[in-house]
Enzyme design. Sequence first.
Site, PDB file in Angstrom:
ATOM      1  N   SER A  44      20.865  50.633 -29.368  1.00 18.58           N
ATOM      2  CA  SER A  44      21.033  48.774 -29.218  1.00 18.58           C
ATOM      3  C   SER A  44      20.265  47.657 -30.435  1.00 18.58           C
ATOM      4  CB  SER A  44      19.564  48.695 -27.868  1.00 18.58           C
ATOM      5  OG  SER A  44      19.871  47.498 -28.066  1.00 18.58           O
ATOM      6  N   ASP A 158      24.853  48.466 -22.723  1.00 19.43           N
ATOM      7  CA  ASP A 158      23.326  48.572 -23.416  1.00 19.43           C
ATOM      8  C   ASP A 158      22.770  50.570 -23.596  1.00 19.43           C
ATOM      9  OD1 ASP A 158      20.325  49.468 -24.992  1.00 19.43           O
ATOM     10  OD2 ASP A 158      19.782  47.727 -25.077  1.00 19.43           O
TER      11      ASP A 158
END
Length: 296
Positions: A44, A158
Amino acid sequence: MATSPKQKVALVLASGGAKGFAHIGAIEALEESGYEITSIAGASMGALIGGIYAAGGLDKVKEWMYDLTNKEVFRLVDFTLSPHAFVKGDRLMDALKAIVPDCNIENLNIPYCAVATDLKEGREVVLHSGSLYAAIRASISIPMLFRPVEHEDMLLIDGGITNGLPLDRVERTEGDKLVAVNLEDYEWEDDDAEMPKAESGTSALTILSRKLQAGLNALSNNYISLTYDTISILMKRNTEMALRLTPPDIYLNVSLGEYGSHDYDEAESIAKLGYEQMKAILQDTGIKNKVIYNNR
Protein backbone atom coordinates in the site's frame (compact mmCIF):
# COMPACT_ATOMS: atom_id res chain seq x y z
CA MET A 1 42.94 5.11 3.34
CA ALA A 2 40.07 3.04 2.00
CA THR A 3 36.66 3.57 3.56
CA SER A 4 34.74 0.58 4.88
CA PRO A 5 31.74 -0.50 2.79
CA LYS A 6 28.30 0.64 3.86
CA GLN A 7 26.04 -1.73 5.73
CA LYS A 8 23.46 -3.08 3.28
CA VAL A 9 19.80 -2.90 4.22
CA ALA A 10 16.81 -4.84 2.90
CA LEU A 11 13.97 -2.45 3.71
CA VAL A 12 10.32 -3.39 4.29
CA LEU A 13 7.70 -0.64 4.43
CA ALA A 14 4.24 -1.21 5.86
CA SER A 15 0.83 -0.06 4.73
CA GLY A 16 -0.93 2.74 6.57
CA GLY A 17 -2.41 5.46 4.37
CA ALA A 18 -1.09 8.95 5.14
CA LYS A 19 0.87 7.52 8.04
CA GLY A 20 3.14 6.10 5.35
CA PHE A 21 4.76 9.52 4.95
CA ALA A 22 6.83 8.40 7.96
CA HIS A 23 8.64 6.06 5.56
CA ILE A 24 10.21 9.09 3.89
CA GLY A 25 11.84 10.18 7.12
CA ALA A 26 12.92 6.66 8.03
CA ILE A 27 14.65 6.29 4.65
CA GLU A 28 16.42 9.63 5.06
CA ALA A 29 17.62 8.66 8.53
CA LEU A 30 19.06 5.39 7.24
CA GLU A 31 20.90 7.09 4.39
CA GLU A 32 22.14 9.94 6.55
CA SER A 33 23.51 7.41 9.03
CA GLY A 34 25.57 5.74 6.32
CA TYR A 35 23.46 2.73 5.42
CA GLU A 36 22.81 1.55 1.87
CA ILE A 37 19.30 0.40 0.97
CA THR A 38 19.83 -2.45 -1.48
CA SER A 39 16.26 -3.75 -1.82
CA ILE A 40 12.71 -2.74 -0.90
CA ALA A 41 9.36 -4.44 -0.45
CA GLY A 42 6.21 -2.53 0.41
CA ALA A 43 2.47 -2.77 0.81
CA SER A 44 0.00 0.00 0.00
CA MET A 45 1.56 3.35 1.01
CA GLY A 46 4.79 1.47 1.71
CA ALA A 47 4.73 0.27 -1.88
CA LEU A 48 4.22 3.82 -3.13
CA ILE A 49 7.04 5.41 -1.10
CA GLY A 50 9.34 2.43 -1.67
CA GLY A 51 8.70 2.37 -5.41
CA ILE A 52 9.34 6.08 -5.82
CA TYR A 53 12.58 5.70 -3.86
CA ALA A 54 13.69 2.73 -5.97
CA ALA A 55 13.05 4.84 -9.07
CA GLY A 56 15.34 7.55 -7.70
CA GLY A 57 12.59 10.16 -7.42
CA LEU A 58 11.82 10.41 -3.72
CA ASP A 59 13.42 13.83 -3.22
CA LYS A 60 11.26 15.36 -5.96
CA VAL A 61 8.06 13.62 -4.92
CA LYS A 62 8.47 14.41 -1.23
CA GLU A 63 8.62 18.15 -1.93
CA TRP A 64 5.37 17.85 -3.85
CA MET A 65 3.83 15.83 -1.03
CA TYR A 66 4.99 18.32 1.60
CA ASP A 67 3.24 21.14 -0.22
CA LEU A 68 -0.11 19.39 -0.47
CA THR A 69 -3.03 21.17 1.19
CA ASN A 70 -6.46 19.73 1.92
CA LYS A 71 -7.76 21.53 -1.15
CA GLU A 72 -5.03 20.06 -3.37
CA VAL A 73 -5.58 16.59 -1.95
CA PHE A 74 -9.26 16.89 -2.83
CA ARG A 75 -8.35 17.86 -6.40
CA LEU A 76 -6.47 14.57 -6.74
CA VAL A 77 -9.66 12.65 -5.98
CA ASP A 78 -11.29 11.55 -9.24
CA PHE A 79 -14.69 10.31 -8.15
CA THR A 80 -16.38 7.44 -9.95
CA LEU A 81 -19.97 6.22 -10.13
CA SER A 82 -18.81 2.65 -9.70
CA PRO A 83 -20.80 0.73 -7.06
CA HIS A 84 -17.53 -0.79 -5.82
CA ALA A 85 -15.48 2.35 -5.08
CA PHE A 86 -15.50 6.13 -4.75
CA VAL A 87 -12.20 6.95 -6.43
CA LYS A 88 -10.62 5.90 -9.73
CA GLY A 89 -7.08 6.69 -8.60
CA ASP A 90 -5.91 7.71 -12.08
CA ARG A 91 -5.44 11.38 -11.20
CA LEU A 92 -3.01 10.54 -8.37
CA MET A 93 -0.98 8.26 -10.61
CA ASP A 94 -0.87 10.91 -13.34
CA ALA A 95 0.39 13.49 -10.84
CA LEU A 96 3.20 11.17 -9.73
CA LYS A 97 4.13 10.29 -13.30
CA ALA A 98 4.50 13.97 -14.11
CA ILE A 99 7.23 14.13 -11.47
CA VAL A 100 8.83 10.70 -11.88
CA PRO A 101 8.12 8.94 -15.21
CA ASP A 102 6.84 5.39 -15.19
CA CYS A 103 9.27 2.53 -15.81
CA ASN A 104 9.40 -1.23 -15.51
CA ILE A 105 10.15 -2.59 -12.06
CA GLU A 106 12.90 -4.82 -13.43
CA ASN A 107 14.73 -1.68 -14.62
CA LEU A 108 14.72 0.12 -11.26
CA ASN A 109 17.91 1.13 -9.49
CA ILE A 110 17.39 -1.49 -6.78
CA PRO A 111 15.25 -4.66 -6.50
CA TYR A 112 11.69 -3.80 -5.52
CA CYS A 113 8.33 -5.48 -5.16
CA ALA A 114 4.84 -4.35 -4.25
CA VAL A 115 2.28 -6.55 -2.54
CA ALA A 116 -1.37 -6.61 -3.60
CA THR A 117 -4.33 -8.89 -2.90
CA ASP A 118 -6.34 -10.84 -5.46
CA LEU A 119 -9.95 -10.21 -4.52
CA LYS A 120 -11.20 -13.16 -6.56
CA GLU A 121 -9.00 -15.77 -4.91
CA GLY A 122 -8.37 -14.00 -1.59
CA ARG A 123 -4.62 -14.43 -1.89
CA GLU A 124 -1.48 -12.33 -1.82
CA VAL A 125 0.04 -11.25 -5.13
CA VAL A 126 3.68 -10.08 -5.33
CA LEU A 127 4.36 -7.66 -8.18
CA HIS A 128 8.03 -7.56 -9.17
CA SER A 129 7.90 -6.85 -12.89
CA GLY A 130 6.05 -4.64 -15.34
CA SER A 131 4.89 -1.06 -14.84
CA LEU A 132 5.93 0.51 -11.54
CA TYR A 133 2.82 2.64 -11.29
CA ALA A 134 0.53 -0.22 -12.19
CA ALA A 135 2.00 -2.15 -9.26
CA ILE A 136 1.69 0.82 -6.92
CA ARG A 137 -1.88 1.51 -8.04
CA ALA A 138 -2.85 -2.10 -7.33
CA SER A 139 -1.17 -2.13 -3.92
CA ILE A 140 -2.93 1.05 -2.71
CA SER A 141 -6.43 -0.03 -3.78
CA ILE A 142 -8.14 0.32 -0.42
CA PRO A 143 -11.46 -1.57 -0.60
CA MET A 144 -14.54 0.62 -1.12
CA LEU A 145 -12.34 3.68 -1.63
CA PHE A 146 -10.12 2.98 -4.68
CA ARG A 147 -11.35 1.11 -7.71
CA PRO A 148 -9.79 -2.38 -7.87
CA VAL A 149 -7.20 -3.00 -10.58
CA GLU A 150 -7.74 -5.65 -13.23
CA HIS A 151 -4.50 -7.50 -13.89
CA GLU A 152 -4.39 -10.63 -16.05
CA ASP A 153 -7.20 -12.77 -14.59
CA MET A 154 -7.05 -11.08 -11.19
CA LEU A 155 -8.86 -8.23 -9.48
CA LEU A 156 -6.27 -6.55 -7.25
CA ILE A 157 -6.86 -4.57 -4.05
CA ASP A 158 -4.75 -3.27 -1.17
CA GLY A 159 -1.73 -5.42 -0.33
CA GLY A 160 -2.13 -4.68 3.36
CA ILE A 161 -5.09 -7.04 3.47
CA THR A 162 -2.89 -10.11 3.05
CA ASN A 163 0.64 -8.94 3.88
CA GLY A 164 0.86 -5.45 5.36
CA LEU A 165 4.52 -5.86 6.33
CA PRO A 166 6.02 -8.11 3.59
CA LEU A 167 9.17 -9.23 5.40
CA ASP A 168 9.21 -12.49 3.48
CA ARG A 169 9.04 -10.80 0.06
CA VAL A 170 12.00 -8.44 0.05
CA GLU A 171 15.05 -9.58 -1.95
CA ARG A 172 18.00 -10.41 0.29
CA THR A 173 21.72 -10.12 -0.38
CA GLU A 174 24.63 -11.57 1.55
CA GLY A 175 25.51 -9.54 4.61
CA ASP A 176 22.45 -7.28 4.57
CA LYS A 177 20.26 -6.44 7.53
CA LEU A 178 16.49 -6.73 7.43
CA VAL A 179 14.85 -3.46 8.51
CA ALA A 180 11.09 -3.10 8.96
CA VAL A 181 9.11 0.12 9.40
CA ASN A 182 5.60 -0.41 10.70
CA LEU A 183 2.84 2.14 11.31
CA GLU A 184 0.38 0.37 13.59
CA ASP A 185 -0.41 0.47 17.31
CA TYR A 186 1.26 -2.86 17.95
CA GLU A 187 4.48 -3.55 19.83
CA TRP A 188 6.48 -6.71 19.27
CA GLU A 189 9.43 -8.24 21.07
CA ASP A 190 11.65 -10.97 19.67
CA ASP A 191 10.97 -13.79 22.10
CA ASP A 192 9.48 -17.26 22.18
CA ALA A 193 6.11 -16.18 23.49
CA GLU A 194 2.98 -17.52 21.87
CA MET A 195 1.07 -15.41 19.39
CA PRO A 196 -0.75 -12.68 21.34
CA LYS A 197 -4.53 -12.93 21.43
CA ALA A 198 -6.92 -10.06 21.89
CA GLU A 199 -8.96 -12.29 24.20
CA SER A 200 -8.35 -15.84 25.29
CA GLY A 201 -9.85 -18.20 22.74
CA THR A 202 -11.00 -15.39 20.48
CA SER A 203 -10.54 -15.97 16.76
CA ALA A 204 -9.77 -13.25 14.25
CA LEU A 205 -13.18 -13.84 12.65
CA THR A 206 -14.91 -13.27 16.01
CA ILE A 207 -12.97 -10.06 16.56
CA LEU A 208 -13.95 -8.84 13.11
CA SER A 209 -17.59 -9.70 13.75
CA ARG A 210 -17.62 -7.79 17.04
CA LYS A 211 -15.90 -4.82 15.46
CA LEU A 212 -18.42 -4.78 12.64
CA GLN A 213 -21.34 -4.90 15.03
CA ALA A 214 -19.87 -2.15 17.19
CA GLY A 215 -19.45 0.00 14.10
CA LEU A 216 -23.02 -0.57 13.00
CA ASN A 217 -24.28 0.42 16.42
CA ALA A 218 -22.28 3.65 16.47
CA LEU A 219 -24.19 6.32 14.56
CA SER A 220 -21.10 8.50 14.33
CA ASN A 221 -19.29 5.85 12.30
CA ASN A 222 -19.76 6.04 8.57
CA TYR A 223 -19.09 2.94 6.53
CA ILE A 224 -15.75 4.16 5.21
CA SER A 225 -14.40 4.50 8.74
CA LEU A 226 -15.86 1.13 9.55
CA THR A 227 -14.06 -0.40 6.59
CA TYR A 228 -10.75 1.14 7.66
CA ASP A 229 -11.18 -0.16 11.20
CA THR A 230 -12.05 -3.64 10.02
CA ILE A 231 -9.12 -3.75 7.60
CA SER A 232 -6.83 -2.50 10.36
CA ILE A 233 -7.65 -5.55 12.46
CA LEU A 234 -6.73 -7.86 9.60
CA MET A 235 -3.48 -5.99 9.03
CA LYS A 236 -2.46 -6.15 12.67
CA ARG A 237 -3.10 -9.87 12.91
CA ASN A 238 -1.13 -10.49 9.71
CA THR A 239 1.72 -8.33 10.96
CA GLU A 240 1.93 -10.24 14.23
CA MET A 241 2.39 -13.45 12.27
CA ALA A 242 4.85 -11.94 9.79
CA LEU A 243 7.14 -10.66 12.54
CA ARG A 244 7.39 -14.09 14.07
CA LEU A 245 7.88 -15.98 10.84
CA THR A 246 10.51 -13.58 9.47
CA PRO A 247 12.11 -11.64 12.36
CA PRO A 248 13.75 -8.38 11.24
CA ASP A 249 17.12 -7.21 12.49
CA ILE A 250 15.58 -3.87 13.40
CA TYR A 251 11.91 -3.07 13.82
CA LEU A 252 10.62 0.49 14.04
CA ASN A 253 6.95 0.94 14.84
CA VAL A 254 6.58 4.66 14.33
CA SER A 255 4.70 6.51 17.07
CA LEU A 256 2.47 8.92 15.18
CA GLY A 257 0.63 10.60 18.02
CA GLU A 258 -2.27 12.67 16.70
CA TYR A 259 -1.72 11.79 13.04
CA GLY A 260 -3.86 9.21 11.30
CA SER A 261 -4.39 7.45 7.98
CA HIS A 262 -6.29 10.39 6.45
CA ASP A 263 -3.88 13.25 7.24
CA TYR A 264 -2.52 13.64 3.71
CA ASP A 265 -1.98 17.36 4.24
CA GLU A 266 0.49 16.64 7.08
CA ALA A 267 3.14 14.84 5.04
CA GLU A 268 6.14 16.82 6.26
CA SER A 269 5.22 16.55 9.94
CA ILE A 270 4.60 12.82 9.67
CA ALA A 271 7.87 12.29 7.77
CA LYS A 272 9.71 14.17 10.52
CA LEU A 273 8.45 11.67 13.10
CA GLY A 274 9.73 8.78 10.98
CA TYR A 275 13.10 10.48 10.65
CA GLU A 276 13.49 11.31 14.33
CA GLN A 277 12.51 7.87 15.57
CA MET A 278 14.66 5.95 13.09
CA LYS A 279 17.57 8.27 13.83
CA ALA A 280 17.17 7.72 17.56
CA ILE A 281 17.34 3.95 17.17
CA LEU A 282 20.38 4.08 14.91
CA GLN A 283 22.27 6.50 17.16
CA ASP A 284 21.47 4.47 20.24
CA THR A 285 22.51 1.06 19.02
CA GLY A 286 23.36 0.97 15.33
CA ILE A 287 22.05 -1.94 13.30
CA LYS A 288 23.04 -5.14 15.02
CA ASN A 289 22.07 -8.72 14.44
CA LYS A 290 19.17 -8.54 16.84
CA VAL A 291 15.79 -6.94 17.03
CA ILE A 292 15.33 -3.46 18.41
CA TYR A 293 12.02 -1.68 18.63
CA ASN A 294 10.73 1.62 19.92
CA ASN A 295 8.47 1.70 22.95
CA ARG A 296 5.53 4.08 22.89
